[in-house]
Design an enzyme around this catalytic site. Structure first.
Site, PDB file in Angstrom:
ATOM      1  N   GLY A  25       0.759  -1.305   0.020  1.00 26.36           N
ATOM      2  CA  GLY A  25       0.096  -0.074   0.190  1.00 26.36           C
ATOM      3  C   GLY A  25       0.754   1.373   0.143  1.00 26.36           C
ATOM      4  N   GLY A  27       0.574   5.290   1.271  1.00 26.71           N
ATOM      5  CA  GLY A  27      -0.377   6.289   1.960  1.00 26.71           C
ATOM      6  C   GLY A  27       0.205   7.507   1.729  1.00 26.71           C
ATOM      7  N   GLY A  28      -0.143   8.630   2.467  1.00 33.02           N
ATOM      8  CA  GLY A  28       0.179  10.093   2.390  1.00 33.02           C
ATOM      9  C   GLY A  28       1.700  10.410   2.471  1.00 33.02           C
ATOM     10  N   MET A  29       2.214   9.455   3.579  1.00 35.44           N
ATOM     11  CA  MET A  29       3.340   9.919   3.979  1.00 35.44           C
ATOM     12  C   MET A  29       4.441   8.424   3.849  1.00 35.44           C
ATOM     13  SD  MET A  29       2.666  12.083   7.341  1.00 35.44           S
ATOM     14  CE  MET A  29       1.896  10.994   8.178  1.00 35.44           C
ATOM     15  N   VAL A  32       4.191   0.852   2.162  1.00 38.44           N
ATOM     16  CA  VAL A  32       4.315  -0.392   3.091  1.00 38.44           C
ATOM     17  C   VAL A  32       4.342  -1.653   2.131  1.00 38.44           C
ATOM     18  CG1 VAL A  32       2.960  -1.868   4.613  1.00 38.44           C
ATOM     19  CG2 VAL A  32       2.663   0.513   4.692  1.00 38.44           C
ATOM     20  N   LYS A  47       7.757  -0.837   6.484  1.00 38.54           N
ATOM     21  CA  LYS A  47       7.208   0.686   6.019  1.00 38.54           C
ATOM     22  C   LYS A  47       8.269   1.594   5.943  1.00 38.54           C
ATOM     23  CE  LYS A  47       3.740   3.952   7.977  1.00 38.54           C
ATOM     24  NZ  LYS A  47       2.891   4.347   9.064  1.00 38.54           N
ATOM     25  N   ASP A 141      -5.970   9.117  14.304  1.00 39.80           N
ATOM     26  CA  ASP A 141      -6.501   8.791  12.904  1.00 39.80           C
ATOM     27  C   ASP A 141      -7.134   7.531  12.766  1.00 39.80           C
ATOM     28  OD1 ASP A 141      -7.024   9.525  10.259  1.00 39.80           O
ATOM     29  OD2 ASP A 141      -5.099   9.119   9.327  1.00 39.80           O
TER      30      ASP A 141
END
Length: 199
Positions: A25, A27-29, A32, A47, A141
């Site tokens: 995956g 993500g925004g930052m 992974v 990650k 979050d």
């Protein structure tokens, strides 16, 4: 592999004692990957920060905070961090590989859950939140996409990317952080989040 060269890791790249298999995956930052231990073949998730994060010292400190806050936790409904490392200037986290899917997929498939199913899923998540809050850790979050269900249906709270610890200053200078549809009012206003924000 140098920090400036990291856009994506290639298959079979090595980070410490772990071999990268494929991308799980983005993500925004961070990114992974599914990986495996070269010692015993154990599947793990690795990650790493994305390029944008690598250019921000404050964001890199936050990435380290995520690993440091999780590495000592032991709860059946919180993703386990096995190791925090750095290679050629690239920080990485080695985590439990949760073989399952995010709660969002079940919600899309079923549209709505029966009350008994909601209680069955959220009671362990609530216990997990109680556990981290007792350690002065705030997730900041919590949302269906960050609750992964194992193949047996056990919910696991994942992605502590914007975690806040009690002894930490805000790395984002009070800017609202989190997912808009799930953000608490105090977070949306740029105020410091608390355990109640997670709940």
């Amino acid at each position: 592999m140098r920090v400036g060269e990291v856009a994506m890791l290639q298959r079979h790249a090595r980070l410490g004692n772990y071999e990268v298999m494929d991308l799980l995956g983005r993500g925004g930052m961070s990114l992974v990957y599914r990986a495996r231990s070269v010692k015993d073949g154990m599947p793990v998730a690795v990650k790493i920060p994305n390029q944008q994060l690598l250019s921000s010292p404050g964001a890199l400190r936050q990435f380290s905070r995520e690993g440091n806050s999780l590495v000592g936790l032991a709860h059946p409904n919180i993703v386990k961090v096995h190791a925090c490392g750095q290679q050629d200037g690239l920080p990485y986290l080695v985590m439990q590989y949760v073989d399952g899917s995010p709660l969002t997929e079940q919600l899309k498939a079923r549209k709505a859950l029966e009350v008994r199913d909601v209680v069955r899923l959220l009671r362990p998540v609530a216990r997990a939140l109680d556990y981290i809050h007792a350690k002065n850790i705030v997730h900041r979050d919590v949302k269906p996409g960050y609750i992964r269900l194992t193949r047996e249906g056990v919910p696991i709270l994942v992605d502590f990317g914007i975690v806040l610890t009690g002894d930490a200053t805000l790395w984002d200078d009070g800017k609202p952080r989190g997912s808009v549809w799930y953000m608490s009012p105090e977070q949306a206003g740029g105020q410091r989040a608390s355990g109640r924000s997670d709940q």
